[in-house]
Design a protein around this motif. Structure first.
Motif, PDB file in Angstrom:
ATOM      1  N   PRO A  35       0.795  -1.255   0.058  1.00  0.00           N
ATOM      2  CA  PRO A  35      -0.047  -0.024  -0.054  1.00  0.00           C
ATOM      3  C   PRO A  35       0.787   1.305   0.099  1.00  0.00           C
ATOM      4  O   PRO A  35       0.370   2.212   0.147  1.00  0.00           O
ATOM      5  N   ASN A  36       2.238   1.450  -0.369  1.00  0.00           N
ATOM      6  CA  ASN A  36       3.095   2.386  -0.024  1.00  0.00           C
ATOM      7  C   ASN A  36       2.977   3.215  -1.259  1.00  0.00           C
ATOM      8  O   ASN A  36       2.968   4.380  -1.219  1.00  0.00           O
ATOM      9  N   TYR A  37       2.915   2.581  -2.591  1.00  0.00           N
ATOM     10  CA  TYR A  37       3.069   3.259  -3.795  1.00  0.00           C
ATOM     11  C   TYR A  37       4.036   4.222  -3.761  1.00  0.00           C
ATOM     12  O   TYR A  37       3.938   5.434  -3.974  1.00  0.00           O
ATOM     13  N   LYS A  55       4.183  10.424  -8.015  1.00  0.00           N
ATOM     14  CA  LYS A  55       3.490   9.890  -6.868  1.00  0.00           C
ATOM     15  C   LYS A  55       1.969   9.682  -6.967  1.00  0.00           C
ATOM     16  O   LYS A  55       1.550  10.192  -7.841  1.00  0.00           O
ATOM     17  N   SER A  56       1.551   8.642  -6.052  1.00  0.00           N
ATOM     18  CA  SER A  56      -0.020   8.426  -6.211  1.00  0.00           C
ATOM     19  C   SER A  56      -0.537   9.716  -5.641  1.00  0.00           C
ATOM     20  O   SER A  56      -0.077  10.379  -4.976  1.00  0.00           O
ATOM     21  N   ASN A  98      -2.164  11.123  -3.183  1.00  0.00           N
ATOM     22  CA  ASN A  98      -2.522  10.791  -1.479  1.00  0.00           C
ATOM     23  C   ASN A  98      -2.605   9.367  -1.267  1.00  0.00           C
ATOM     24  O   ASN A  98      -3.905   9.184  -0.350  1.00  0.00           O
ATOM     25  N   GLY A  99      -2.158   8.425  -1.814  1.00  0.00           N
ATOM     26  CA  GLY A  99      -2.486   6.959  -1.547  1.00  0.00           C
ATOM     27  C   GLY A  99      -3.416   6.365  -2.436  1.00  0.00           C
ATOM     28  O   GLY A  99      -3.443   5.037  -2.319  1.00  0.00           O
ATOM     29  N   ASN A 100      -3.887   7.144  -3.382  1.00  0.00           N
ATOM     30  CA  ASN A 100      -4.653   6.315  -4.181  1.00  0.00           C
ATOM     31  C   ASN A 100      -4.135   6.098  -5.539  1.00  0.00           C
ATOM     32  O   ASN A 100      -3.698   7.095  -6.285  1.00  0.00           O
ATOM     33  N   TYR A 120       9.797   9.184   1.209  1.00  0.00           N
ATOM     34  CA  TYR A 120       8.855   9.198   2.288  1.00  0.00           C
ATOM     35  C   TYR A 120       9.019  10.579   3.360  1.00  0.00           C
ATOM     36  O   TYR A 120      10.047  10.752   3.546  1.00  0.00           O
ATOM     37  N   PRO A 166       0.732   2.366   6.123  1.00  0.00           N
ATOM     38  CA  PRO A 166       1.912   2.400   5.040  1.00  0.00           C
ATOM     39  C   PRO A 166       2.647   3.813   5.412  1.00  0.00           C
ATOM     40  O   PRO A 166       2.631   4.846   5.798  1.00  0.00           O
ATOM     41  N   PRO A 221       4.087   7.276   4.281  1.00  0.00           N
ATOM     42  CA  PRO A 221       3.741   8.550   3.569  1.00  0.00           C
ATOM     43  C   PRO A 221       4.651   9.033   2.586  1.00  0.00           C
ATOM     44  O   PRO A 221       5.660   9.145   2.743  1.00  0.00           O
ATOM     45  N   SER A 222       4.035   9.514   1.636  1.00  0.00           N
ATOM     46  CA  SER A 222       4.786   9.924   0.394  1.00  0.00           C
ATOM     47  C   SER A 222       5.263  11.084   0.782  1.00  0.00           C
ATOM     48  O   SER A 222       4.689  11.962   1.498  1.00  0.00           O
TER      49      SER A 222
END
Length: 237
Positions: free
Chosen positions: A119-121, A144-145, A147-149, A174, A180, A182-183
């Motif tokens: 789930p990190n992407y 980057k994704s 916001n995690g999507n 990160y 997970p 966070p980017s």
């Protein structure tokens, strides 16, 4: 933008993941870059940097313990003429191959997105340095994704012309440790670049979290003639 202490930024973050620093030495003579990798799992920590032509590649320290090479074995640094490419994944090869076909840094990265490690992407971070006839500029990118999507890929490119002496930009995968993970957020951080290649290497390496740091690459490129010096530090030595 406030200039930050690179040493403090590293000391205060136990897990920035992988990071790229690009800038100019304080005396104005050198284009400077550093790339480091960190790891939390045995697979991620089981790596070293080795020289590969004018660049470097990652290699398993203990081949018997290598469980999944897909996202950890790659060439972080390659040189294409007067351009030095630094990234946190196999997009180094994408940039090299497409720029060799006259596409731009940004066009090359349009063909890639964040890493498929749910789930990190994990973001793909990249940099390119252009040193020619006494002039120097560089650019950095993060994919980057949203916001995690993973349904959406956000693409950001930052270009720096005639960078100032003693200044650099720092981008990492990160924001901090987590699960997970966070980017990274925002534009690359403005940081200080100081000292010789050896003192700068020591400062970066000694500031990284002792448990999580794996390897560090540093290069100083003479802006006048393009010659360079490289340092590689591996925890597994």
């Amino acid at each position: 933008m406030k200039k930050l202490s690179l040493e403090a930024e590293l000391r205060e973050n136990a897990y920035p993941g992988r990071g790229i620093v690009i800038g100019k030495s304080k005396d104005g003579k050198y284009a400077v870059t550093a790339y480091f990798i960190m790891g939390r799992s045995e697979n991620s920590r089981n790596r070293i940097f080795v020289e590969d032509g004018e660049g470097i590649r990652t290699k398993a320290f203990d081949e018997a313990k290598l469980s999944d090479p897909s996202l950890i074995i790659y060439a972080p640094v390659r040189v294409l003429g007067n351009k030095t490419i630094v990234t946190n994944g196999d997009q180094t090869d994408t940039i090299y191959e497409l720029m060799d076909k006259q596409q731009t840094f940004e066009q090359a990265l349009r063909t890639r997105e964040f890493e498929p490690d749910a789930p990190n992407y994990t973001p793909r971070i990249s940099g390119i340095m252009h040193v020619e006839n006494g002039s120097y500029n560089y650019a950095m990118s993060i994919l980057k994704s949203d916001n995690g999507n993973p349904a959406s890929c956000n693409r950001y490119t930052y270009a720096y012309e005639n960078p100032l002496d003693g200044e650099g930009r720092f981008i990492h995968t990160y924001l901090e440790d987590g699960n997970p993970l966070p980017s990274f957020e925002g534009e690359p951080k403005l940081v200080d670049i100081d000292g010789s290649i050896d003192s700068f290497t020591d400062k970066v390496w000694n500031s990284l979290n002792e448990d999580n740091k794996v390897s560090l690459f540093v290069r100083y490129i003479n802006i006048e003639d393009g010659t360079y010096e490289t340092r590689i530090v591996n925890k597994n030595a």
